[in-house]
Scaffold this active site. Structure first.
Site, mmCIF file in Angstrom:
data_model
loop_
_atom_site.group_PDB
_atom_site.id
_atom_site.type_symbol
_atom_site.label_atom_id
_atom_site.label_comp_id
_atom_site.label_asym_id
_atom_site.label_seq_id
_atom_site.Cartn_x
_atom_site.Cartn_y
_atom_site.Cartn_z
ATOM 1 N N ALA A 31 64.328 21.902 25.623
ATOM 2 C CA ALA A 31 65.544 22.710 25.493
ATOM 3 C C ALA A 31 66.215 22.474 24.147
ATOM 4 C CB ALA A 31 66.513 22.388 26.635
ATOM 5 N N ASP A 32 66.258 21.228 23.720
ATOM 6 C CA ASP A 32 66.898 20.910 22.443
ATOM 7 C C ASP A 32 66.200 21.606 21.284
ATOM 8 O OD1 ASP A 32 68.728 19.321 23.703
ATOM 9 O OD2 ASP A 32 67.815 17.416 23.141
ATOM 10 N N MET A 33 64.872 21.480 21.232
ATOM 11 C CA MET A 33 64.145 22.091 20.127
ATOM 12 C C MET A 33 64.108 23.612 20.267
ATOM 13 S SD MET A 33 63.520 19.606 18.218
ATOM 14 C CE MET A 33 62.489 20.445 17.023
ATOM 15 N N ALA B 275 67.287 24.838 18.944
ATOM 16 C CA ALA B 275 67.322 24.837 17.480
ATOM 17 C C ALA B 275 66.682 26.118 16.936
ATOM 18 C CB ALA B 275 66.604 23.603 16.938
ATOM 19 N N ASP C 202 68.803 17.423 27.787
ATOM 20 C CA ASP C 202 67.552 18.157 27.869
ATOM 21 C C ASP C 202 66.925 18.072 29.257
ATOM 22 O OD1 ASP C 202 65.397 19.381 25.745
ATOM 23 O OD2 ASP C 202 64.374 18.335 27.368
#
Length: 381
Positions: A162-164, A167, A138
């Site tokens: 970025a990760d969320m 998702a 991230d």
């Protein structure tokens, strides 16, 4: 009836983005099967912090799923996965691009056995391009996307942007592909890049900087405006003022008894001086005192709580979004809410807990299951 009742999802992801995406699908009614390898499975199962034998991080992201242990490197592993994929609706994986090609389980191979399959590749940089095979996390993705560089003092963000974001992009793409499948009968490939998913979070800062050349930390939303900043109260607690619109600034000035500041709104040449004056003013009272004065002033003012207390927010509590269970386990429901229904907090799967039952559901015979277990292609938890 939930929107995704009857939709089968195979989850070949690890860690955060894929886990959140598939939990959101589960909250919408999908039957999510988490495919884990026999070498420890999803790394997050063993991460700290823990309550008893259980990883809090894993639990908060993986409820309402079923777990199957499958060794893709076993001689019968790829064929087993292909049989599962032939009877599911969605497959989501988070390997580096083309990793599944060597197993014959990439999208082009799987759509032969299931033309209706929606296949989501969730990767750091996307399915192609010069960085496609490069490692990243991230911190790297938000840095390249300009978010870190927009800050006054570049540092790790306060969350996994970025990760969320990835998702949510994955869920949006999967749902769009499922809708198209309803119309055409054909699935599709959803290419989700974590780095690209971070870009929209920087859209205002980037457009401002790219067209004006404004320096880091001096943008309208990154600290350049005195009335859109974080300040420190007398007791050291941080408070946030976001009185961007003039009407909110008027309400703020009235609340603190400073009508002489009214004309400072929208004037860049006075923002530095105004920042100093606001900093001095906020240092004269505690955060609780400022909350009592400004909390109902309709001026976009909030006290910033420690992250550990997010679940104590009365708004979140009233809507049942997040909290702690009786044994202290955190939970967070999907913020997607349809017809006011709250997602049921399903159980967190044990490692390989559902191997046998899932194989039965997907059409494997008792003899086939026994052979797979005996050969160590699959494992029962």
């Amino acid at each position: 009836m939930l929107p995704l009742d009857g939709i089968r999802v195979l989850d070949l992801t690890r860690l955060l983005p894929g886990a959140v995406a598939t939990m959101m699908l589960a909250d919408l009614g999908a039957d999510v099967v988490k495919i884990e390898d026999p070498f420890g499975g999803d790394y997050s199962r063993w991460m700290q912090p823990r309550i008893g034998e259980s990883s809090v991080f894993f639990n908060v992201n993986n409820r309402s799923k079923r777990s199957v242990i499958l060794n893709l490197k076993h001689a019968d592993g790829p064929a087993t996965l292909r049989r599962l994929a032939a009877r599911c609706d969605v497959l989501i994986e988070s390997y580096r691009p083309a990793t599944l090609n060597k197993f014959g389980c990439d999208y082009d191979s799987l759509r032969v056995v299931n033309p209706k399959l929606v296949f989501c590749g969730l990767s750091g940089w996307g399915a192609d391009g010069p960085l496609a095979q490069q490692a990243g996390h991230d911190l790297n993705y938000v840095a390249v996307g300009g978010l870190t560089g927009a800050m006054q003092f570049p540092q790790p963000m306060g969350g996994q942007i970025a990760d969320m974001g990835g998702a949510y992009i994955a869920v949006a793409g999967i749902l769009a592909a499922l809708l198209r499948r309803e119309r055409t009968g054909i699935g599709g490939f959803v290419d989700t890049s974590l780095a690209e998913s971070a870009l929209p979070f920087n859209i205002y800062n980037w457009t401002e900087a790219a067209t004006t050349g404004i320096q880091a930390g001096q943008g309208h939303l990154t600290g350049g405006l005195a009335y859109y900043r974080v300040y420190t109260a007398q007791d050291g607690v941080s408070v946030a003022l976001a009185a961007l619109e003039e009407k909110f600034w008027r309400n703020f000035c009235a609340g603190v008894g400073r009508p002489d500041w009214l004309g400072f709104h929208g004037r860049p040449e006075v923002q530095s001086t105004l920042q100093s004056e606001l900093s001095a003013m906020f240092a004269t009272r505690t955060a609780a005192e400022w909350e009592a004065l400004l909390g109902s002033a309709d001026c976009c003012f909030t006290v910033i709580p420690p992250t550990s207390e997010a679940h104590n927010n009365t708004q979140f509590q009233s809507r049942g979004l997040l909290g702690l269970t009786a044994d202290g386990q955190p939970f967070m429901r999907s913020p997607i809410r349809i017809d006011g229904e709250l997602p049921v907090l399903g159980a967190v799967p044990g490692y390989g807990e559902h191997t046998r039952s899932v194989l039965i559901d997907y059409g494997f015979s008792a003899e086939e299951i026994s052979n797979l277990i005996e050969s160590a292609c699959v494992k029962v938890g």
